[in-house]
Design a protein around this motif. Structure first.
Motif, PDB file in Angstrom:
ATOM      1  N   ASN A   1      12.640  64.920 -31.809  1.00 47.78           N
ATOM      2  CA  ASN A   1      12.450  65.567 -30.511  1.00 47.78           C
ATOM      3  C   ASN A   1      12.310  64.555 -29.374  1.00 47.78           C
ATOM      4  N   THR A   2      12.059  63.301 -29.723  1.00 45.64           N
ATOM      5  CA  THR A   2      11.847  62.253 -28.731  1.00 45.64           C
ATOM      6  C   THR A   2      12.840  61.127 -28.985  1.00 45.64           C
ATOM      7  N   PHE A   3      13.388  60.574 -27.910  1.00 44.86           N
ATOM      8  CA  PHE A   3      14.332  59.485 -28.092  1.00 44.86           C
ATOM      9  C   PHE A   3      14.196  58.443 -26.999  1.00 44.86           C
ATOM     10  N   VAL A   4      14.676  57.237 -27.325  1.00 41.67           N
ATOM     11  CA  VAL A   4      14.694  56.115 -26.395  1.00 41.67           C
ATOM     12  C   VAL A   4      16.133  55.612 -26.343  1.00 41.67           C
ATOM     13  N   LEU A   5      16.687  55.528 -25.141  1.00 42.72           N
ATOM     14  CA  LEU A   5      18.031  54.982 -24.944  1.00 42.72           C
ATOM     15  C   LEU A   5      17.880  53.571 -24.386  1.00 42.72           C
ATOM     16  N   VAL A   6      18.494  52.608 -25.049  1.00 45.86           N
ATOM     17  CA  VAL A   6      18.396  51.208 -24.653  1.00 45.86           C
ATOM     18  C   VAL A   6      19.795  50.696 -24.356  1.00 45.86           C
ATOM     19  N   GLY A   7      19.980  50.073 -23.201  1.00 45.82           N
ATOM     20  CA  GLY A   7      21.299  49.537 -22.918  1.00 45.82           C
ATOM     21  C   GLY A   7      21.483  49.095 -21.490  1.00 45.82           C
ATOM     22  N   ASP A   8      22.729  48.812 -21.191  1.00 51.19           N
ATOM     23  CA  ASP A   8      23.142  48.370 -19.864  1.00 51.19           C
ATOM     24  C   ASP A   8      24.263  49.287 -19.403  1.00 51.19           C
ATOM     25  N   HIS A   9      23.989  50.092 -18.413  1.00 46.24           N
ATOM     26  CA  HIS A   9      24.977  51.060 -17.936  1.00 46.24           C
ATOM     27  C   HIS A   9      26.194  50.398 -17.292  1.00 46.24           C
ATOM     28  N   LYS A  10      26.124  49.098 -17.030  1.00 43.49           N
ATOM     29  CA  LYS A  10      27.261  48.399 -16.424  1.00 43.49           C
ATOM     30  C   LYS A  10      28.131  47.687 -17.449  1.00 43.49           C
ATOM     31  N   GLN A  11      27.752  47.759 -18.743  1.00 41.46           N
ATOM     32  CA  GLN A  11      28.618  47.193 -19.771  1.00 41.46           C
ATOM     33  C   GLN A  11      29.816  48.108 -19.962  1.00 41.46           C
ATOM     34  N   LEU A  12      30.737  47.679 -20.806  1.00 37.40           N
ATOM     35  CA  LEU A  12      31.925  48.488 -21.052  1.00 37.40           C
ATOM     36  C   LEU A  12      31.548  49.873 -21.542  1.00 37.40           C
ATOM     37  N   PRO A  13      32.194  50.896 -21.010  1.00 33.22           N
ATOM     38  CA  PRO A  13      31.942  52.254 -21.489  1.00 33.22           C
ATOM     39  C   PRO A  13      32.564  52.451 -22.872  1.00 33.22           C
TER      40      PRO A  13
ATOM     41  N   LYS B   1      18.312  65.950 -44.630  1.00 34.45           N
ATOM     42  CA  LYS B   1      17.011  66.631 -44.603  1.00 34.45           C
ATOM     43  C   LYS B   1      15.897  65.749 -44.051  1.00 34.45           C
ATOM     44  N   GLU B   2      16.262  64.593 -43.537  1.00 34.44           N
ATOM     45  CA  GLU B   2      15.264  63.673 -43.007  1.00 34.44           C
ATOM     46  C   GLU B   2      14.935  64.012 -41.555  1.00 34.44           C
ATOM     47  N   SER B   3      13.678  63.846 -41.204  1.00 34.14           N
ATOM     48  CA  SER B   3      13.264  64.031 -39.817  1.00 34.14           C
ATOM     49  C   SER B   3      12.494  62.791 -39.373  1.00 34.14           C
ATOM     50  N   PHE B   4      12.536  62.540 -38.083  1.00 37.35           N
ATOM     51  CA  PHE B   4      11.916  61.358 -37.513  1.00 37.35           C
ATOM     52  C   PHE B   4      11.094  61.762 -36.301  1.00 37.35           C
ATOM     53  N   ASP B   5      10.141  60.932 -35.961  1.00 38.97           N
ATOM     54  CA  ASP B   5       9.337  61.189 -34.768  1.00 38.97           C
ATOM     55  C   ASP B   5      10.057  60.714 -33.513  1.00 38.97           C
ATOM     56  N   VAL B   6      10.778  59.590 -33.649  1.00 42.25           N
ATOM     57  CA  VAL B   6      11.474  59.002 -32.504  1.00 42.25           C
ATOM     58  C   VAL B   6      12.823  58.450 -32.961  1.00 42.25           C
ATOM     59  N   VAL B   7      13.845  58.659 -32.151  1.00 39.66           N
ATOM     60  CA  VAL B   7      15.158  58.037 -32.354  1.00 39.66           C
ATOM     61  C   VAL B   7      15.334  57.011 -31.250  1.00 39.66           C
ATOM     62  N   ILE B   8      15.715  55.789 -31.635  1.00 35.95           N
ATOM     63  CA  ILE B   8      15.993  54.736 -30.661  1.00 35.95           C
ATOM     64  C   ILE B   8      17.476  54.407 -30.769  1.00 35.95           C
ATOM     65  N   VAL B   9      18.175  54.476 -29.644  1.00 39.41           N
ATOM     66  CA  VAL B   9      19.616  54.189 -29.613  1.00 39.41           C
ATOM     67  C   VAL B   9      19.836  52.902 -28.832  1.00 39.41           C
TER      68      VAL B   9
END
Length: 196
Positions: A170-182, A143-151
């Motif tokens: 409703n808003t999210f931030v994706l953090v990472g390196d697309h060239k790392q292992l999938p 039942k928890e809601s957040f303003d931002v999700v950071i992955v």
């Protein structure tokens, strides 16, 4: 950012430090943040960065920690256990029962807190940290809601695994390196040997 933002960088370029700074900035603006990653290690690295910045201290206005770690306690780094939801809730229950504030370090994992105490700790936290797989499975977050999700380490997470976490805001931030292992690695040698 209206709906989403992507932060991309090579290993060692400061993505986790940037993520920590963004989370602190969002909290300072009155936002509530869910930080996730595919692995417990990555989640704990963020918790440690937040602790180094002083964010993990109790919020004086609420009387609860600003940061809470959810997930199996045995999978957490020793420093991340200091803000583990079970330890905080147990400590608060114990101090209420004895009338004296006790140290979290004196609590044992055998002191299981009640669901109401766990829920109170989570609902008062400004930053909740957990793996992407724990978010949709945990009744504590239902039942928890957040303003931002950071992955964090988003490039290592499969799309189906990340959906439960992204549904928490409703808003999210994706953090990472697309060239790392999938998230899934195919190997012809492993396939011949019966392992994918």
């Amino acid at each position: 950012m209206n709906d989403y933002t992507i932060i991309q960088g090579l290993p060692g370029t400061g993505k986790t430090s940037t993520l920590s700074f963004i989370a602190r900035l969002l909290v300072a603006r009155g936002k509530r943040v869910l930080i996730t990653s595919y692995t417990n290690n990555a989640v704990d690295n963020v918790v440690i960065k937040l602790a180094e910045s002083g964010v993990c201290e109790d919020d004086e206005s609420l009387g609860f920690p600003r940061v809470v770690r959810i997930g199996p306690r045995y999978s957490c780094h020793e420093l991340a256990r200091l803000v583990h939801v079970h330890d905080i809730a147990s400590s608060r229950e114990h101090s209420r029962a004895s009338g004296v504030k006790s140290s979290i370090a004196t609590q044992t994992s055998s002191n299981l807190p009640c669901a109401e105490s766990l829920s109170r700790v989570i609902s008062n936290a400004r930053i909740v940290c957990s793996t992407v797989l724990t978010v949709p499975r945990s009744p504590l977050l239902a039942k928890e809601s957040f303003d931002v999700v950071i992955v964090d380490e988003a490039g290592q997470t499969s799309q189906p695994a990340i959906l439960g976490a992204l549904m928490a805001a409703n808003t999210f931030v994706l953090v990472g390196d697309h060239k790392q292992l999938p998230p899934l690695v195919s190997s012809e040698i492993a396939q011949v040997g019966g392992r994918f």
